[in-house]
Design a protein around this motif. Structure first.
Motif, PDB file in Angstrom:
ATOM      1  N   ARG A  30     -30.720  -1.376   2.402  1.00 42.66           N
ATOM      2  CA  ARG A  30     -29.444  -0.971   2.994  1.00 42.66           C
ATOM      3  C   ARG A  30     -29.567  -0.825   4.511  1.00 42.66           C
ATOM      4  O   ARG A  30     -28.701  -1.268   5.269  1.00 42.66           O
ATOM      5  CB  ARG A  30     -28.961   0.332   2.371  1.00 42.66           C
ATOM      6  CG  ARG A  30     -27.665   0.827   3.008  1.00 42.66           C
ATOM      7  CD  ARG A  30     -27.195   2.136   2.387  1.00 42.66           C
ATOM      8  NE  ARG A  30     -26.005   2.609   3.060  1.00 42.66           N
ATOM      9  CZ  ARG A  30     -24.782   2.152   2.833  1.00 42.66           C
ATOM     10  NH1 ARG A  30     -24.584   1.217   1.934  1.00 42.66           N
ATOM     11  NH2 ARG A  30     -23.745   2.635   3.500  1.00 42.66           N
ATOM     12  N   TYR A  31     -30.628  -0.174   4.961  1.00 38.71           N
ATOM     13  CA  TYR A  31     -30.801   0.040   6.396  1.00 38.71           C
ATOM     14  C   TYR A  31     -31.089  -1.267   7.124  1.00 38.71           C
ATOM     15  O   TYR A  31     -30.626  -1.481   8.248  1.00 38.71           O
ATOM     16  CB  TYR A  31     -31.911   1.059   6.634  1.00 38.71           C
ATOM     17  CG  TYR A  31     -31.547   2.453   6.185  1.00 38.71           C
ATOM     18  CD1 TYR A  31     -30.295   2.993   6.433  1.00 38.71           C
ATOM     19  CD2 TYR A  31     -32.465   3.234   5.479  1.00 38.71           C
ATOM     20  CE1 TYR A  31     -29.963   4.277   6.024  1.00 38.71           C
ATOM     21  CE2 TYR A  31     -32.146   4.513   5.056  1.00 38.71           C
ATOM     22  CZ  TYR A  31     -30.889   5.025   5.333  1.00 38.71           C
ATOM     23  OH  TYR A  31     -30.561   6.295   4.916  1.00 38.71           O
ATOM     24  N   ARG A  32     -31.839  -2.166   6.503  1.00 39.91           N
ATOM     25  CA  ARG A  32     -32.081  -3.469   7.114  1.00 39.91           C
ATOM     26  C   ARG A  32     -30.780  -4.254   7.241  1.00 39.91           C
ATOM     27  O   ARG A  32     -30.519  -4.905   8.266  1.00 39.91           O
ATOM     28  CB  ARG A  32     -33.095  -4.267   6.280  1.00 39.91           C
ATOM     29  CG  ARG A  32     -34.500  -3.680   6.274  1.00 39.91           C
ATOM     30  CD  ARG A  32     -35.150  -3.779   7.633  1.00 39.91           C
ATOM     31  NE  ARG A  32     -36.563  -3.432   7.583  1.00 39.91           N
ATOM     32  CZ  ARG A  32     -37.348  -3.351   8.648  1.00 39.91           C
ATOM     33  NH1 ARG A  32     -36.856  -3.587   9.843  1.00 39.91           N
ATOM     34  NH2 ARG A  32     -38.625  -3.021   8.514  1.00 39.91           N
ATOM     35  N   ALA A  33     -29.955  -4.187   6.223  1.00 37.31           N
ATOM     36  CA  ALA A  33     -28.666  -4.875   6.274  1.00 37.31           C
ATOM     37  C   ALA A  33     -27.765  -4.273   7.344  1.00 37.31           C
ATOM     38  O   ALA A  33     -27.039  -4.991   8.051  1.00 37.31           O
ATOM     39  CB  ALA A  33     -27.990  -4.813   4.910  1.00 37.31           C
ATOM     40  N   LEU A  34     -27.808  -2.958   7.484  1.00 40.37           N
ATOM     41  CA  LEU A  34     -27.009  -2.285   8.498  1.00 40.37           C
ATOM     42  C   LEU A  34     -27.441  -2.719   9.897  1.00 40.37           C
ATOM     43  O   LEU A  34     -26.608  -3.003  10.770  1.00 40.37           O
ATOM     44  CB  LEU A  34     -27.162  -0.778   8.335  1.00 40.37           C
ATOM     45  CG  LEU A  34     -26.136   0.124   9.027  1.00 40.37           C
ATOM     46  CD1 LEU A  34     -24.750  -0.085   8.456  1.00 40.37           C
ATOM     47  CD2 LEU A  34     -26.561   1.588   8.868  1.00 40.37           C
ATOM     48  N   ALA A  35     -28.751  -2.811  10.107  1.00 44.25           N
ATOM     49  CA  ALA A  35     -29.263  -3.240  11.402  1.00 44.25           C
ATOM     50  C   ALA A  35     -28.884  -4.681  11.706  1.00 44.25           C
ATOM     51  O   ALA A  35     -28.557  -5.034  12.840  1.00 44.25           O
ATOM     52  CB  ALA A  35     -30.780  -3.076  11.444  1.00 44.25           C
ATOM     53  N   ALA A  36     -28.909  -5.527  10.679  1.00 43.32           N
ATOM     54  CA  ALA A  36     -28.541  -6.929  10.879  1.00 43.32           C
ATOM     55  C   ALA A  36     -27.064  -7.080  11.196  1.00 43.32           C
ATOM     56  O   ALA A  36     -26.672  -7.958  11.975  1.00 43.32           O
ATOM     57  CB  ALA A  36     -28.898  -7.730   9.623  1.00 43.32           C
ATOM     58  N   ARG A  37     -26.240  -6.232  10.624  1.00 43.68           N
ATOM     59  CA  ARG A  37     -24.801  -6.340  10.849  1.00 43.68           C
ATOM     60  C   ARG A  37     -24.398  -5.802  12.223  1.00 43.68           C
ATOM     61  O   ARG A  37     -23.474  -6.320  12.841  1.00 43.68           O
ATOM     62  CB  ARG A  37     -24.049  -5.580   9.759  1.00 43.68           C
ATOM     63  CG  ARG A  37     -22.537  -5.653   9.925  1.00 43.68           C
ATOM     64  CD  ARG A  37     -21.789  -5.049   8.759  1.00 43.68           C
ATOM     65  NE  ARG A  37     -21.962  -5.825   7.527  1.00 43.68           N
ATOM     66  CZ  ARG A  37     -21.169  -5.694   6.467  1.00 43.68           C
ATOM     67  NH1 ARG A  37     -20.167  -4.836   6.486  1.00 43.68           N
ATOM     68  NH2 ARG A  37     -21.385  -6.410   5.391  1.00 43.68           N
TER      69      ARG A  37
END
Length: 394
Positions: free
Chosen positions: A114-121
């Motif tokens: 979730r946090y990796r996806a948030l950073a990518a977005r």
């Protein structure tokens, strides 16, 4: 206007508190990417979890009906995390922003999908991410009444921010803001005041629209300053910085619950919320974040520039019947007296920073202030386990 309070049932008056903390290197004063190690030492303790960045860690109390229980658990959790952090070679700081050193950016993101996806977005937001808040959950009878509560909270978010402001420093310098966290956090697309939604359907549509636009990954990522929890039957107030002392969180919990009780009583009595313009709500929040307490504030009802202490006094007058009804008035009065005497988090951080002379000495003092009231460190080789928590909603 005061109404005769018709209190909710006892189980609708429950409160829970989440606190986010900075992990710091005791020598350089900068952030320490030690959360994975701290969590490993805690061996699955459910009341302590990872946050967005590896220099952050979050605690969550269970569900309580009184401030004494909240206070005891907050103090215990602070000591628990500090003991584990000590084993990991770092300090725990209750500060809305990391006060010293550079931030790691993308390499500091916690290794969870979730946090990796948030950073990518949202890559542009990562460089100054890592702010730390205090969230208060208050149980509500229904989502429909919760939406009514959100409307009633709008004009009172600014004084809550002013008295909780605890992030004046960044990169080893005074930012000029009592809550430097507020302008950083407000860069996120959905970090904004709740609207005056007419009903639960309109609220849900607003959340769905934010997700559909890509402003949030899902309902959990809609960061209204106050919202309906997407996981629990609570209103969640997210505007405050993490308090330097646990007593700051106790004060916040008491005031937030009193606001919810008061607004629910008004709703039952058929009293419509007094309308306020969103532009004035935002202006009042900006003033509160910049000057804190007792600086200048803006009355969200009128737009008038007033000393913040007058706005806080109006808040206290508004919720006093609820504080009396819940028995929380003595605890709230005691801590507000300290705030009025200059013991705000922002003022104390600035004083400690001026006296310390070096980043390491400053974070040591800040860590000590974070643990005020928690007692002596534990002597065991590893921190104790705690019971499961019932409130946790990142």
């Amino acid at each position: 206007m005061h109404v005769r309070l018709s209190l909710p049932e006892k189980d609708e008056l429950t409160i829970g508190v989440e606190e986010e903390f900075v992990l710091a290197d005791p020598v350089s004063g900068g952030v320490a990417l030690a959360a994975p190690r701290v969590l490993e030492l805690l061996d699955g303790e459910p009341a302590v979890t990872a946050e967005f960045l590896r220099f952050q860690i979050e605690t969550a109390t269970g569900i309580h009906t009184g401030l004494d229980g909240i206070r005891a658990e907050l103090l215990g959790l602070r000591r628990l995390v500090a003991d584990a952090a000590g084993h990991a070679g770092c300090l725990v700081l209750a500060s809305g922003t990391p006060p010293c050193g550079d931030l790691p950016g993308l390499p500091g993101v916690t290794a969870e999908p979730r946090y990796r996806a948030l950073a990518a977005r949202y890559p542009a937001l990562i460089a100054e991410a890592g702010t730390c808040a205090c969230h208060v959950h208050v149980g509500i009878p229904s989502p429909a009444l919760g939406v009514r509560v959100l409307a009633g909270l709008r004009p009172w978010l600014a004084p809550l921010l002013a008295i909780s402001a605890n992030s004046p420093l960044a990169h080893g310098e005074d930012s000029g803001w009592a809550s430097g966290r507020y302008p950083l956090w407000s860069r996120w697309p959905t970090a904004q005041p709740p609207l005056d939604w007419p009903d639960e359907t309109a609220y849900a549509a607003s959340v769905d629209d934010a997700v559909r636009r890509g402003d949030a990954m899902d309902a959990h990522g809609v960061y209204f300053y106050a919202r309906l929890s997407p996981k629990y039957p609570t209103v969640e107030v997210r505007i405050a910085d993490v308090g330097l002392a646990a007593e700051d969180a106790v004060l916040l919990a008491g005031l937030v619950r009193a606001l919810v009780v008061t607004i629910l009583a008004e709703a039952r009595a058929g009293v419509a919320p007094r309308p306020v313009r969103t532009a004035l709500v935002v202006a009042s929040l900006t003033a509160a974040a910049r000057d804190g307490y007792p600086g200048h504030g803006i009355d969200a009802f009128t737009g008038q520039v007033l000393p913040q202490h007058l706005i806080v006094d109006r808040l206290l007058d508004y919720v006093r019947p609820a504080l009396l009804a819940t028995g929380d008035l003595p605890a709230v009065d005691r801590r507000l007296a300290a705030v009025r005497a200059g013991e705000t988090g922002a003022d104390r951080q600035r004083a400690l920073f001026a006296e310390a002379g070096a980043p390491g000495a400053f974070v040591a003092e800040l860590a000590s202030a974070t643990l005020a009231g928690t007692g002596e460190p534990g002597r065991s080789g590893s921190p104790p386990m705690r019971r499961p928590t019932a409130v946790h909603d990142s």
